[in-house]
Design a protein around this motif. Sequence first.
Motif, PDB file in Angstrom:
ATOM      1  N   MET A   1      90.083  31.135  97.912  1.00 50.57           N
ATOM      2  CA  MET A   1      89.588  30.027  98.717  1.00 50.57           C
ATOM      3  C   MET A   1      89.448  28.778  97.841  1.00 50.57           C
ATOM      4  O   MET A   1      89.068  28.851  96.683  1.00 50.57           O
ATOM      5  N   ALA A   2      89.733  27.659  98.416  1.00 50.58           N
ATOM      6  CA  ALA A   2      89.705  26.400  97.676  1.00 50.58           C
ATOM      7  C   ALA A   2      88.276  25.915  97.447  1.00 50.58           C
ATOM      8  O   ALA A   2      87.405  26.096  98.286  1.00 50.58           O
ATOM      9  N   GLU A   3      88.083  25.297  96.307  1.00 46.97           N
ATOM     10  CA  GLU A   3      86.817  24.624  96.019  1.00 46.97           C
ATOM     11  C   GLU A   3      87.060  23.136  96.247  1.00 46.97           C
ATOM     12  O   GLU A   3      87.956  22.535  95.652  1.00 46.97           O
ATOM     13  N   ILE A   4      86.267  22.551  97.138  1.00 45.87           N
ATOM     14  CA  ILE A   4      86.445  21.149  97.517  1.00 45.87           C
ATOM     15  C   ILE A   4      85.232  20.358  97.039  1.00 45.87           C
ATOM     16  O   ILE A   4      84.102  20.679  97.398  1.00 45.87           O
ATOM     17  N   SER A   5      85.478  19.339  96.223  1.00 41.39           N
ATOM     18  CA  SER A   5      84.380  18.466  95.808  1.00 41.39           C
ATOM     19  C   SER A   5      84.673  17.050  96.301  1.00 41.39           C
ATOM     20  O   SER A   5      85.817  16.595  96.271  1.00 41.39           O
ATOM     21  N   VAL A   6      83.614  16.391  96.762  1.00 44.95           N
ATOM     22  CA  VAL A   6      83.748  15.056  97.339  1.00 44.95           C
ATOM     23  C   VAL A   6      82.705  14.136  96.712  1.00 44.95           C
ATOM     24  O   VAL A   6      81.524  14.466  96.690  1.00 44.95           O
ATOM     25  N   VAL A   7      83.162  12.993  96.218  1.00 47.19           N
ATOM     26  CA  VAL A   7      82.268  11.963  95.697  1.00 47.19           C
ATOM     27  C   VAL A   7      82.592  10.686  96.464  1.00 47.19           C
ATOM     28  O   VAL A   7      83.747  10.276  96.534  1.00 47.19           O
ATOM     29  N   SER A   8      81.556  10.082  97.059  1.00 48.29           N
ATOM     30  CA  SER A   8      81.811   8.876  97.848  1.00 48.29           C
ATOM     31  C   SER A   8      81.124   7.666  97.234  1.00 48.29           C
ATOM     32  O   SER A   8      80.087   7.787  96.587  1.00 48.29           O
ATOM     33  N   THR A   9      81.735   6.513  97.455  1.00 47.14           N
ATOM     34  CA  THR A   9      81.122   5.241  97.094  1.00 47.14           C
ATOM     35  C   THR A   9      81.205   4.346  98.319  1.00 47.14           C
ATOM     36  O   THR A   9      82.200   4.380  99.056  1.00 47.14           O
ATOM     37  N   GLN A  10      80.143   3.591  98.536  1.00 52.18           N
ATOM     38  CA  GLN A  10      80.131   2.689  99.684  1.00 52.18           C
ATOM     39  C   GLN A  10      81.023   1.495  99.405  1.00 52.18           C
ATOM     40  O   GLN A  10      81.101   1.006  98.280  1.00 52.18           O
ATOM     41  N   ASN A  11      81.710   1.061 100.457  1.00 47.31           N
ATOM     42  CA  ASN A  11      82.447  -0.200 100.381  1.00 47.31           C
ATOM     43  C   ASN A  11      81.943  -1.069 101.531  1.00 47.31           C
ATOM     44  O   ASN A  11      81.009  -0.685 102.228  1.00 47.31           O
ATOM     45  N   GLY A  12      82.525  -2.185 101.775  1.00 49.25           N
ATOM     46  CA  GLY A  12      82.011  -3.114 102.773  1.00 49.25           C
ATOM     47  C   GLY A  12      81.916  -2.576 104.186  1.00 49.25           C
ATOM     48  O   GLY A  12      81.027  -2.933 104.933  1.00 49.25           O
ATOM     49  N   VAL A  13      82.830  -1.684 104.571  1.00 49.61           N
ATOM     50  CA  VAL A  13      82.869  -1.207 105.955  1.00 49.61           C
ATOM     51  C   VAL A  13      82.584   0.278 106.092  1.00 49.61           C
ATOM     52  O   VAL A  13      82.592   0.805 107.195  1.00 49.61           O
ATOM     53  N   GLY A  14      82.349   0.951 104.989  1.00 48.43           N
ATOM     54  CA  GLY A  14      82.114   2.393 105.052  1.00 48.43           C
ATOM     55  C   GLY A  14      82.124   2.999 103.665  1.00 48.43           C
ATOM     56  O   GLY A  14      81.374   2.570 102.802  1.00 48.43           O
ATOM     57  N   TRP A  15      83.020   3.967 103.453  1.00 48.04           N
ATOM     58  CA  TRP A  15      83.048   4.708 102.199  1.00 48.04           C
ATOM     59  C   TRP A  15      84.482   4.941 101.723  1.00 48.04           C
ATOM     60  O   TRP A  15      85.402   5.063 102.523  1.00 48.04           O
ATOM     61  N   THR A  16      84.611   5.055 100.423  1.00 46.86           N
ATOM     62  CA  THR A  16      85.832   5.547  99.799  1.00 46.86           C
ATOM     63  C   THR A  16      85.440   6.839  99.102  1.00 46.86           C
ATOM     64  O   THR A  16      84.487   6.857  98.313  1.00 46.86           O
ATOM     65  N   CYS A  17      86.148   7.910  99.417  1.00 43.20           N
ATOM     66  CA  CYS A  17      85.811   9.218  98.869  1.00 43.20           C
ATOM     67  C   CYS A  17      86.929   9.724  97.965  1.00 43.20           C
ATOM     68  O   CYS A  17      88.106   9.648  98.317  1.00 43.20           O
ATOM     69  N   THR A  18      86.522  10.229  96.818  1.00 43.46           N
ATOM     70  CA  THR A  18      87.449  10.904  95.923  1.00 43.46           C
ATOM     71  C   THR A  18      87.247  12.395  96.150  1.00 43.46           C
ATOM     72  O   THR A  18      86.127  12.898  96.059  1.00 43.46           O
ATOM     73  N   VAL A  19      88.346  13.062  96.486  1.00 41.53           N
ATOM     74  CA  VAL A  19      88.286  14.483  96.830  1.00 41.53           C
ATOM     75  C   VAL A  19      89.130  15.266  95.833  1.00 41.53           C
ATOM     76  O   VAL A  19      90.265  14.890  95.537  1.00 41.53           O
ATOM     77  N   GLN A  20      88.567  16.340  95.322  1.00 37.32           N
ATOM     78  CA  GLN A  20      89.314  17.234  94.452  1.00 37.32           C
ATOM     79  C   GLN A  20      89.362  18.600  95.113  1.00 37.32           C
ATOM     80  O   GLN A  20      88.327  19.122  95.544  1.00 37.32           O
ATOM     81  N   VAL A  21      90.560  19.147  95.226  1.00 32.61           N
ATOM     82  CA  VAL A  21      90.765  20.476  95.792  1.00 32.61           C
ATOM     83  C   VAL A  21      91.268  21.369  94.664  1.00 32.61           C
ATOM     84  O   VAL A  21      92.341  21.126  94.111  1.00 32.61           O
ATOM     85  N   ALA A  22      90.472  22.372  94.312  1.00 32.49           N
ATOM     86  CA  ALA A  22      90.837  23.265  93.216  1.00 32.49           C
ATOM     87  C   ALA A  22      91.056  24.677  93.747  1.00 32.49           C
ATOM     88  O   ALA A  22      90.248  25.196  94.523  1.00 32.49           O
TER      89      ALA A  22
END
Length: 94
Positions: free
Chosen positions: A1-22
């Motif tokens: 099963m995949a390990e999914i990690s998500v880190v988000s940063t707020q931007n002007g209209v919502g979020w930008t998320c960096t996702v790693q699937v291991a």
Amino acid sequence: MAEISVVSTQNGVGWTCTVQVAEANGQTRHSVTLSRSDFEQLTNGKPTTPEELVKKSFEFLLERESKNQILRQFDLPAIARYFPEYPAEIRKKF
């Protein structure tokens, strides 16, 4: 099963998320954007976080395709272009 990690940063209209699937055979990185209005729509306004929505969305994708087939950069609602059932299915998870 995949390990999914998500880190988000707020931007002007919502979020930008960096996702790693291991997985045992390697990992991939993805950049996902999410507006506040799309967040509210996809979660039906239920209390959750952008990170949780993105993680559940990647679980949805991984049930249908490999991590290497997932676009490296996209806006979260774009999933519905490839999988029309996505909005209804993701709302059931909240």
